[in-house]
Each structure stands twice: as C-alpha cells, then as structure tokens.
Scaffold this motif. Structure first.
Motif, PDB file in Angstrom:
ATOM      1  N   ASP A 286       0.863  -1.193   0.000  1.00  0.00           N
ATOM      2  CA  ASP A 286       0.000   0.000   0.000  1.00  0.00           C
ATOM      3  C   ASP A 286       0.898   1.241   0.000  1.00  0.00           C
ATOM      4  O   ASP A 286       2.125   1.139   0.093  1.00  0.00           O
ATOM      5  N   GLU A 287       0.271   2.420  -0.045  1.00  0.00           N
ATOM      6  CA  GLU A 287       1.059   3.648  -0.210  1.00  0.00           C
ATOM      7  C   GLU A 287       2.051   3.859   0.931  1.00  0.00           C
ATOM      8  O   GLU A 287       3.210   4.231   0.717  1.00  0.00           O
ATOM      9  N   GLU A 288       1.590   3.569   2.151  1.00  0.00           N
ATOM     10  CA  GLU A 288       2.457   3.775   3.324  1.00  0.00           C
ATOM     11  C   GLU A 288       3.691   2.857   3.241  1.00  0.00           C
ATOM     12  O   GLU A 288       4.824   3.286   3.465  1.00  0.00           O
ATOM     13  N   ASP A 291       6.148   4.000   0.624  1.00  0.00           N
ATOM     14  CA  ASP A 291       7.008   5.103   1.080  1.00  0.00           C
ATOM     15  C   ASP A 291       8.143   4.587   1.945  1.00  0.00           C
ATOM     16  O   ASP A 291       9.286   5.004   1.814  1.00  0.00           O
ATOM     17  N   LYS A 292       7.785   3.666   2.839  1.00  0.00           N
ATOM     18  CA  LYS A 292       8.823   3.113   3.720  1.00  0.00           C
ATOM     19  C   LYS A 292       9.866   2.337   2.921  1.00  0.00           C
ATOM     20  O   LYS A 292      11.061   2.413   3.197  1.00  0.00           O
TER      21      LYS A 292
END
Ligand code: APR
Length: 313
Positions: A286-288, A291-292
């Motif tokens: 997912d987006e989170e 990013d990580k």
C-alpha cells in the motif's frame, strides 16, 4: 546437492554459531571454517566437530589454513568483518567491510566457482550488493541474511506481548537491515490468525519499535552483537538450500525491476531452494509501505554511492 559442503568465512561469533547449529542438525557432510586468524578457525572447528559425537549424523568440521583450502563448496557463508569501534564513522566501517568482502569474494570465485553465497556481514544490504558486483554471478546465487533474523525478532516481540503463540508465529520484516527496516503486521500471523485481528494498532506500534531496536538491546546487555539467533538463521537458510526446501524467507536480494527498483539489494520475501533465490515474491504494497520501502532503498543506495565515490567497484 551431493557434496553438502559448506564454507564459512569468518569464524567469529556468528560464523562459529552457524557452524555449530549446522553440525548439530547434521545437515552437511562437511563444514570448513576460514578466518584471517587461522588459529580461531582451526580451534573452533575442532571444538565443533567434537560436539557432533552425539548429533544425528557425523559432520566433518575443519579449519582452513589458507583461502585455497576452501574448495568446491556448495554454499559459502560470509561473516568476515570488523565491528564498529568508537573512533570509526559509519562510512569508515562501510569501506573497511566492503574491502574485506571484496577480498573474500574474489577467493570464492576462484575456489568455489559454483557456490551459492549467503552474505551476513554488515552493512548487510550493501555488502550483498558488493557480492553481486564482484562475482558478476546470476543474482539467484547471492542471498543476504537479514530478514530471517529481523522477522524472528518481530515474532519474539509479538509473543512477549501476547504471552501465547510461540513457535506458531510467522512475522515478516522487509526493507533494509538497519534503522529503516519495515516490520509488516499485515503479513504476520499466529497459527494462521492475522495479528492485525488480535493486536491493537497502538500496541503494534510498540512491537514495531522494539523489533527495530532488537539488535541494539542485545548489544547493550552483552557489549557485543548477537550471534545465537543470527547463527541459527544462517543455518536455516543453508538447510533450505541443501534440502531444496522451497520455503519463503525474507532476504536481501538484487532487484531487477521488482518493486519498481533496479541495481540495489534489499530485503523482500523470496522462495529459497537448491538454486538459492528460486523466486522473488512481489507483494502489492500500500502507499504507506511503498514510502517506507523507498526510504529503505534510498538508505542502501546512499551506502552504494559511498563505495562508488571511493572508486571501489
Ligand atoms: N578474512 C577472513 N576473516 C576475517 C577477515 C578477512 N579478511 N577480516 C576479519 N575476519 C574475521 C575476524 O577475524 C573475526 O573472527 O571475521 C570474524 C568476525 O567475527 P566477529 O568479530 O565475532 O563478528 P560477528 O559477531 O561474528 O559478526 C560478523 O556479521 O552480523 C554481522 O555485523 C556483523 O559484519 C559482522 C559479521
């Protein structure tokens, strides 16, 4: 694999513990330890082989006197390196361990040209990348051991929090083997039950934070870094390759477009079998998580850049 011959370069805490763990399960026919300090390699090898007297099957364990003694291994584990001392910067350590890794990899190319390499030396993801660049081998033959350890540390935190589920817990940590590692609750479970169903978001944050500092806590108590769990995790990976287990273990591998990145080694779930990396499992992040993951890759690429700037490759 017929020979079941495993070389371990660096007979320090992690290397010797991996050898001991393998000798106790009787997975290999032969284990060779090599260390720049020859006496350490020979002395520990004798001690470990004597411990096999009561193990399921006899494993020959011996210490090499020179790199050429470690010939035609099926798997070579690299744990050679120096720890960071007070006056050393992270960059100093990176350059020193990269030089050691390059030197030992050149010997692996010469004397065990068909081996699969399991890299353990830190900084892990960058050292795994060094193994790729120096060998030029197919990327399936180089695996960085980190995700197995970080996942076992996450499982430990989950079990300590809940008080149940030991040996039933499957945790997943991806990304770099450092401060930006990514413990993933949505991919972790106990006895098939997703932990997101039984642990609140708030408690999960604590588990994630403790997972990330899992190694540092041990250093605080011991004054040196961990070796039992790292050694066992190395042995598990060796066993998976020798037994062609085809099991999923998060590991640092070279990406070639997977997850949207290229030319970087980073932790992702892979299938481990007789060919080393049998397959990279590409997860929908997912987006989170994306990013990580990007942060992890950026950190590793910065390490690689340090080497490039210093004309290492
Ligand atoms: N060739 C062979 N062995 C070497 C070389 C070299 N060029 N340079 C150092 N060594 C050996 C050391 O003599 C030492 O015995 O590597 C060994 C490293 O062992 P330890 O210092 O006990 O370190 P350990 O805790 O086992 O960790 C090894 O794995 O987890 C990582 O960060 C850790 O990079 C470190 C590595």
């Amino acid at each position: 694999m017929t020979n079941r011959k495993v070389g371990i370069i660096g007979a320090g805490a992690v290397g010797a513990t991996a050898a001991f763990s393998l000798a106790m399960t009787g997975t290999c026919n032969e284990i060779i330890l090599y260390d720049i300090d020859t006496d350490i390699a020979i002395g520990k090898a004798i001690d470990i082989e004597q411990a096999t007297s009561f193990s399921p099957s006899g494993t020959k364990v011996w210490g090499a006197e020179q790199p050429s003694d470690m010939k035609n291994c099926d798997i070579v584990v690299i744990t050679a390196g120096v720890p960071r001392t007070g006056e050393m910067t992270r960059e100093d350590l990176l350059l020193i361990n990269a030089k050691i890794t390059k030197e030992v990899v050149e010997n692996i190319k010469l004397y065990s040209p068909n081996a699969i390499i399991i890299c353990v030396s830190n900084p892990l993801d960058v050292m795994s990348y060094v193994c790729h660049k120096i060998t030029g081998w197919d990327s399936s033959r180089i695996i960085g051991m980190a995700g197995a350890l970080d996942s076992s540390r996450m499982a430990y935190q989950i079990n300590n929090h809940l008080g149940y589920g030991r040996a039933q817990t499957r945790a997943m940590v991806i990304g770099d083997h450092g401060e930006n590692m990514i413990p993933v609750p949505s991919l972790s479970s106990i006895g098939g039950v997703p932990i997101t169903e039984i642990i609140s978001k708030e408690n999960m944050e604590q588990i994630i934070a403790r997972t990330k500092t899992g190694g540092a806590v041990i250093v605080k108590h011991l004054g040196t870094s961990a070796y039992y769990a790292p050694g066992r995790c190395v042995a598990v990976m060796v066993e998976a390759i020798l037994n062609d287990s085809q099991i999923i273990i998060p590991s640092s591998v070279l990406l070639n477009g997977e997850y949207g990145y290229k030319d970087v080694s980073v932790g992702v779930p892979i299938i481990v079998g007789k060919n080393g990396v049998e397959k990279i499992i590409e997860l929908e992040l997912d987006e989170e998580l994306q990013d990580k993951f990007k942060q992890s890759v950026t950190t590793i690429k910065k390490g690689i850049e340090v080497l490039t700037k210093n004309n290492f490759f």
